[in-house]
Each structure stands twice: as C-alpha cells, then as structure tokens.
Design a protein around this motif. Structure first.
Motif, PDB file in Angstrom:
ATOM      1  N   UNK A 171      39.605 169.378 -12.352  1.00  0.00           N
ATOM      2  CA  UNK A 171      39.620 170.843 -12.297  1.00  0.00           C
ATOM      3  C   UNK A 171      38.624 171.320 -11.259  1.00  0.00           C
ATOM      4  N   UNK A 172      38.939 172.461 -10.639  1.00  0.00           N
ATOM      5  CA  UNK A 172      38.055 173.081  -9.659  1.00  0.00           C
ATOM      6  C   UNK A 172      37.644 174.443 -10.200  1.00  0.00           C
ATOM      7  N   UNK A 173      36.364 174.561 -10.518  1.00  0.00           N
ATOM      8  CA  UNK A 173      35.819 175.726 -11.201  1.00  0.00           C
ATOM      9  C   UNK A 173      34.947 176.536 -10.251  1.00  0.00           C
ATOM     10  N   UNK A 174      34.963 177.850 -10.421  1.00  0.00           N
ATOM     11  CA  UNK A 174      34.067 178.728  -9.659  1.00  0.00           C
ATOM     12  C   UNK A 174      33.277 179.575 -10.640  1.00  0.00           C
ATOM     13  N   UNK A 175      32.030 179.843 -10.286  1.00  0.00           N
ATOM     14  CA  UNK A 175      31.119 180.537 -11.184  1.00  0.00           C
ATOM     15  C   UNK A 175      30.260 181.501 -10.374  1.00  0.00           C
ATOM     16  N   UNK A 176      30.419 182.806 -10.676  1.00  0.00           N
ATOM     17  CA  UNK A 176      29.574 183.803 -10.040  1.00  0.00           C
ATOM     18  C   UNK A 176      30.363 184.939  -9.420  1.00  0.00           C
ATOM     19  N   UNK A 177      30.198 186.140  -9.952  1.00  0.00           N
ATOM     20  CA  UNK A 177      30.834 187.311  -9.363  1.00  0.00           C
ATOM     21  C   UNK A 177      32.338 187.367  -9.524  1.00  0.00           C
ATOM     22  N   UNK A 178      32.874 186.679 -10.541  1.00  0.00           N
ATOM     23  CA  UNK A 178      34.321 186.682 -10.728  1.00  0.00           C
ATOM     24  C   UNK A 178      34.738 187.943 -11.481  1.00  0.00           C
ATOM     25  N   UNK A 179      35.631 188.700 -10.860  1.00  0.00           N
ATOM     26  CA  UNK A 179      36.182 189.931 -11.412  1.00  0.00           C
ATOM     27  C   UNK A 179      37.688 189.930 -11.151  1.00  0.00           C
ATOM     28  N   UNK A 180      38.358 190.984 -11.579  1.00  0.00           N
ATOM     29  CA  UNK A 180      39.795 191.101 -11.278  1.00  0.00           C
ATOM     30  C   UNK A 180      40.034 191.221  -9.775  1.00  0.00           C
ATOM     31  N   UNK A 181      39.020 191.675  -9.043  1.00  0.00           N
ATOM     32  CA  UNK A 181      39.158 191.820  -7.591  1.00  0.00           C
ATOM     33  C   UNK A 181      38.889 190.509  -6.855  1.00  0.00           C
TER      34      UNK A 181
END
Length: 227
Positions: A171-181
């Motif tokens: 899996x490739x995960x991102x963390x930080x500032x994730x919003x609908x935009x």
C-alpha cells in the motif's frame, strides 16, 4: 489494477479528553483504519502518546490500527506497540541507521511493516526496502503537528514510489493536509491510503461521516470509481 482506497482517520486531530469515544466514532463514521501518530518530542517537535494509550483504546474499534512511529530510536518500542494492538507499524527511514532490522523485527512480531519518509527525503530511500514492507508512507507535511497544508511537490515523489512498487503487494499511504480538495491530487499520483486528521474530525462527531464521505468521494472520483 488499483489497490483498494482506504481512509485512515488520524486520531491526532481528535479530542484527546475522550479518545476512546472518538475512536469508536471514527470507526462508525466509516474510517477503514485508525491512524495513530506517535511522537516523541525528539524526532519530531511534539509529544503525543505511547503503547499504553494504544492498548487502552484498542477495545473501541476492531478496525486495523495503523501505528506511525515518529520516534527515534524506534526499536526498543516495537514489541510494546505490537502487544498493545497495532496491526501496521511504520518506522521512519530517517530515524535510525538500522532500518532493515526494525522492519525485520516488526514482521517477526507478526505485524505488517511500513516505511515512512519525510518530504525532504528522496524517494530512492525506500527503494532498497520494498521487499521488506507492506506499506510505504509518504509525509505530505513536515511531521510534528496536525492541521498543516499539503505540500504539493510531494506528488512527484508519490508517482515515483508508485512506479517503484509496480505490482507488488504494498500500500502507498500519504499523511498530512489531506482534504476533499487534496485527496484527488494524492490518488492521481498513485496513493491508495489517505490519512485525514483535521478534515475528518472538524465539526464534532455528528460531522465525521459527512467529512469522511467527502474525502472518500473526491478520491474515488479521481480514481474513476465514482461518477
């Protein structure tokens, strides 16, 4: 084929005075994983919580606990977090000189192993480790505090790591500032696990389901899974 889209509410943004109830609420609102940011005031400029707290809230959700260790050293604490109920344990490539040993230890404890890198660390840092991990976590803010803005330049790194992973079961995960935009930017680049903190927990428990749905739907539309 796209890996499943996973929404991981970050409990760092929840109400710490009622963390058990917040965990239950995030689960009920549609969170797929519970993301726990562990900070030590040394590797990152903040202090959050340790294994005892993870153990205390474990009974409030049966969803996978995604424990992100922003601590150095990490090795002395891996077993404690595993016993506390972590399902995925992620360590930072920058946190110590023996990251292979850390990943081997996590796997030996029967947990999924993740490797994380900060925005300023090149994507190539994870390439030699891909055979040892179940997850790669790319920070899209500089770690330490919630509520920061998404660093768009990291999208190039997401694309690079997605190419490195290829068809591997990672899996490739991102963390930080994730919003609908920003979620569409991350998934278009190749991420499939979205950690959402402030954008998920804003407005209190009655808003969590709608907040999560907005993020998930925006990402699904970008992936061509929702019209």
């Amino acid at each position: 084929m796209n890996r499943p889209l996973i929404l991981a509410p970050s409990l760092l943004a929840s109400d710490f005075a009622r963390l058990g109830e917040e965990t239950r609420a995030a689960d009920a609102a549609g969170g797929d994983w519970m993301h726990l940011d562990v900070m030590d005031g040394h590797f990152v400029p903040n202090i959050t919580f340790g294994p005892d707290l993870v153990k205390a809230i474990r009974t409030f959700s049966k969803k996978p606990f995604d424990v992100h260790l922003m601590i150095a050293p990490a090795d002395p604490y891996l077993e404690a977090f595993a016993k506390a109920g972590a399902d995925v344990i992620t360590v930072h490539a920058e946190a110590g000189p023996h990251v292979h040993r850390s990943l081997q230890t996590i796997r030996a404890l029967g947990k999924k192993a993740g490797i994380a890198i900060n925005p300023g660390t090149p994507a190539q840092a994870v390439e030699p480790l891909l055979g040892m991990v179940d997850l790669v976590l790319l920070m899209t803010v500089n770690p330490g505090f919630g509520g920061q803005s998404f660093i768009r330049d990291v999208c190039d790194k997401i694309r690079t790591v997605r190419q490195m992973i290829g068809g591997a079961d990672i899996d490739l995960e991102v963390d930080g500032g994730i919003t609908a935009e920003t979620a569409p930017l991350a998934v278009n680049a190749g991420a499939n696990v979205l950690v959402a903190g402030s954008a998920f927990f804003k407005g209190g428990p009655n808003a969590y389901a709608a907040n999560g749905e907005a993020i998930r739907n925006a990402a699904a539309m970008a992936r061509g899974e929702l019209v």
